[in-house]
Write an enzyme that holds these catalytic residues in place. Structure first.
Site, short mmCIF file in Angstrom:
data_model
loop_
_atom_site.label_atom_id
_atom_site.label_comp_id
_atom_site.label_asym_id
_atom_site.label_seq_id
_atom_site.Cartn_x
_atom_site.Cartn_y
_atom_site.Cartn_z
N LYS A 106 -17.47 -3.59 -40.56
CA LYS A 106 -16.83 -4.63 -39.75
C LYS A 106 -16.83 -4.30 -38.25
O LYS A 106 -16.96 -5.21 -37.42
CB LYS A 106 -15.42 -4.89 -40.25
CG LYS A 106 -15.37 -5.35 -41.70
CD LYS A 106 -16.25 -6.57 -41.97
CE LYS A 106 -16.53 -6.75 -43.46
NZ LYS A 106 -17.52 -7.80 -43.73
N GLU A 166 -15.77 -12.52 -40.02
CA GLU A 166 -16.80 -11.71 -40.66
C GLU A 166 -17.89 -12.62 -41.19
O GLU A 166 -17.72 -13.83 -41.23
CB GLU A 166 -16.22 -10.86 -41.79
CG GLU A 166 -15.65 -11.67 -42.94
CD GLU A 166 -15.13 -10.77 -44.07
OE1 GLU A 166 -15.23 -9.54 -43.96
OE2 GLU A 166 -14.64 -11.32 -45.06
N ASN A 196 -20.23 -13.32 -44.55
CA ASN A 196 -20.47 -13.04 -45.96
C ASN A 196 -21.94 -13.28 -46.25
O ASN A 196 -22.44 -14.40 -46.09
CB ASN A 196 -19.60 -13.92 -46.86
CG ASN A 196 -18.14 -13.58 -46.71
OD1 ASN A 196 -17.77 -12.41 -46.64
ND2 ASN A 196 -17.31 -14.59 -46.63
N ARG A 230 -24.04 -13.75 -48.67
CA ARG A 230 -24.29 -14.18 -50.05
C ARG A 230 -23.93 -15.65 -50.18
O ARG A 230 -23.39 -16.25 -49.26
CB ARG A 230 -23.41 -13.38 -51.01
CG ARG A 230 -21.94 -13.52 -50.62
CD ARG A 230 -21.00 -12.92 -51.62
NE ARG A 230 -19.73 -12.59 -51.04
CZ ARG A 230 -18.71 -13.43 -50.86
NH1 ARG A 230 -18.84 -14.67 -51.22
NH2 ARG A 230 -17.59 -13.03 -50.31
#
Lengths: 171, 505
Positions: B116, B287, B289, B291
């Site tokens: 992160k 953030e 993701n 996917r």
């Protein structure tokens, strides 16, 4: 024909009488309904009460009867099984029960060990969650009823703690 | 063109991918743990391979077994779904090293977005808005205290390793050193990395994420937003698109920022850039993701696109068949996650065999589920039963449609959050589009189903009629009443080929 069940700890009774036209007279708590009963091939039943239709699905789970209506499931138990699921009833201070179904991940005490109220006795894991089962009172671990890897149901007894004098009923 | 796909997942997302494969003419190989041998995703697949024990580490996270299964069955590609190994770059690398096509982003993009603090630095360079924050591997508590003062309290202490784990909100400088120490301990335990960083805590924050899609020809577009502010302890409960918060300008700005973020890591395939937005309209990168997301159907319904089929096309090397200018949001979609859990017992997960599961249907109602009547929700995996997704021309219409769909859902055999979901979608704040990420926690008392619902007379009558017939359906009760002497009406539990045996469940 009279049928009595327990719903949320209270007895509920319905009196059913067949009528010559195929409908039923159902009396509940002095309320009288004339019910037309239309079974469905998928096992549900459509009731017409005072002109209003309701489709109910009934399933049995052991002694319990589960009726689903409009997205809500109502649990009825036989009158002899007082309490049914024991919702809201606190277990005795000397027994530790599973708060959720799961697998025993770790047992942190041994039989005969002295434990303090709130001390972690074992770790229970289900799905992505881990919860600690803690001693309900100061005392001695009298019996461990599960071991690592065991799968337990919600409400299942995990351990017996023999409380020290005077702390037994402080819950 | 891809021919045969190993689906390295289970449950509803495996079923979702299987369906896309059917349409594409791609053969499917399911994998299963020992407790999933008869699971729905296994029943629907062309072939299935056992990959190990019930514990995910032995089966769905077992890289060697999964690769071996793909090779043994002659697959040419692997789809990871979400969760499990979907964001593990070493799995993506192993798939590619085995000569298989990875249906997901490049392993390098997964890695760079996974740490992160690195993702934050990357976003800063790309000009993506970041919440005011502070990170330094060398800093002592005094430097953190100074930085927190400059950012302005409240601040969040977060783990560099990622996820929602160990996040602490600090309102007061006096509490900061202790929170730093606790967060470092927890981060070390969870990720083997004690580094933490500070970020401004946005009060009444909204969670808004942008779906992005890239191909291997350098095209990256966004597919608009999903708002997922209805959360409970970082667990999304309801997601929708469009977000009631966004204006067209804000939507265009956030979409462009998300595309920038994806470009910065050379993104290919489906991904989601998550932002935290304040009611004032300021937004900050949270953030990415890397996917397909659980809530992807919401985007599918408003864009009319099939994201899973697009994933296969892009993985096969095809260019995206549209440009940003071709894309529009049509109507309003909302998804509710139906879980086996007990809202009145702190939302602890529940288990059970689904004695009867009748999902809702009708215009604009979609149900994605990994289970059917007779299947079990076990302690081993996520307790999600189904996603109920609705689409209508307006937000108000979609809310009414979702409420009707939830009411129509029949599920007997485990405790569910159905009543909680209905209370949530019927809450005036939800209708007004004013849900923030702490709303559920603040209003939990309004949302928990009543402890003692009155028993409808119809339910009692139906149970009693069923019992009169020894637990059979009311069918023969009525028949017995209407046609005495008819052998078909005998209420003795007779079934063809079974004698008069009755099995109580």
């Amino acid at each position: 024909m009279q049928k009595t069940y327990l719903y949320n700890g209270r007895a509920v009774t319905v009196d059913l009488a067949p009528l010559p036209d195929g409908r039923w007279r159902a009396t509940i708590d002095g309320r009288e309904h004339i019910a037309a009963v239309q079974p469905r091939p998928d096992g549900g039943v459509t009731l017409t009460l005072e002109g209003e239709r309701r489709t109910v699905y009934v399933e049995r789970a052991g002694v319990e009867r589960l009726a689903a209506l409009d997205g809500i499931v109502y649990t009825l138990s036989p009158p002899e099984a007082r309490g049914g699921r024991r919702r809201g009833v606190r277990p005795g201070a000397n027994e530790l029960t599973a708060q959720m179904p799961g697998q025993i991940r770790e047992v942190l005490v041994s039989e005969g060990q002295v434990v303090a109220r709130g001390q972690t006795i074992l770790l229970l894991e289900a799905m992505k969650m881990e919860i600690r089962a803690a001693a309900p009172a100061d005392g001695v671990v009298a019996r461990l009823l599960v071991k690592v890897g065991d799968i337990v149901e919600r409400g299942q007894r995990l351990a017996e703690i023999r409380p020290n004098e005077g702390t037994e009923d402080d819950a | 063109m891809l021919r045969k796909c190993l689906i390295a997942n289970r449950g509803e997302i495996a079923v979702r991918i299987l369906r896309a494969c059917r349409e594409l003419g791609v053969r499917t190989v399911a994998v299963y743990s020992e407790v999933d041998a008869n699971a729905r995703h296994v029943r629907l697949a062309d072939e299935a391979v056992a990959v190990g024990g019930a514990a995910p580490s032995e089966s769905y996270l077992n890289v060697d077994r999964l690769i071996a299964a793909a090779l043994a069955t002659g697959c040419d590609c692997v789809h990871p779904g979400y969760g499990f190994l979907s964001e593990v770059e070493t799995f993506a690398e192993a798939v590619i090293a085995a000569g298989l096509v990875w249906i997901g982003p490049p392993p390098d993009a997964i890695r760079r977005m996974g740490v992160k603090t690195e993702a934050r630095a990357l976003m800063e360079r790309a000009g993506v808005p970041l919440a005011p924050g502070f990170q330094s591997d060398a800093a002592d508590d005094a430097a953190f205290l100074t930085a927190a003062g400059q950012i302005g309290y409240p601040v969040m202490v977060k783990a560099a390793g990622g996820g929602g784990k160990g996040i602490r909100v600090v309102y007061d400088p006096a509490a900061l050193p202790e929170s730093l120490a606790a967060a470092r301990r927890e981060a070390l335990h969870a990720f083997g990395d004690p580094r933490v960083y500070l970020e401004k805590f946005i009060e009444r924050a909204r969670h808004i994420e942008i779906q992005v899609f890239g191909d291997s020809h350098g095209n990256i577009v966004h597919l608009f937003e999903r708002e997922c502010s209805a959360q409970r302890r970082h667990q999304k409960v309801i997601e929708e698109s469009p977000s009631p918060l966004l204006t067209p300008e804000l939507r265009a700005n956030m979409g462009a920022a998300a595309v920038e973020a994806a470009c910065a890591v050379g993104y290919v395939n489906a991904g989601t850039v998550e932002f935290i937005a304040a009611a004032s309209g300021e937004y900050y990168f949270l953030e990415m993701n890397t996917r397909l997301q659980v809530e992807h159907p919401v985007t599918e319904l408003v864009t009319g696109l099939d994201l899973v089929k697009l994933q296969f096309a892009v993985a096969a090397g095809e260019a995206l068949p549209f440009t940003q200018a071709d894309l529009t949001q049509r109507g309003h979609a909302i998804e509710a996650r139906l879980y086996a859990e007990d809202p009145r017992a702190g939302f602890l997960p529940a288990t059970g065999v689904l004695l009867r599961f009748l999902p809702p249907a009708g215009l604009g109602v979609r149900v994605d589920s990994g289970v059917e009547s007779g299947d079990a929700i076990t302690i081993h995996y996520d307790p999600m039963i189904a996603k109920i997704i609705v689409h209508d021309s307006t937000r108000a219409g979609a809310i009414r449609r979702l409420d009707a769909a939830l009411r129509e859902t029949t599920l007997i055999g485990t405790t569910t959050n159905l009543g909680f979901l209905r209370a949530l979608v019927n809450h005036p704040a939800f209708a007004a589009g004013e849900i923030d990420t702490n709303f559920i926690e603040r209003h939990l008392d309004d949302l928990l189903p009543a402890d003692d619902l009155p028993l409808p007379d119809g339910a009692l009558i139906a149970v009693a009629l069923a019992d009169l017939n020894g637990g059979q359906s009311a069918e023969s009760v009525q028949a017995a009443n209407t046609a005495p002497g008819d052998p078909w009406a005998l209420a003795d539990g007779f079934r063809l080929g079974q004698g008069a045996l009755r099995i109580d469940r």
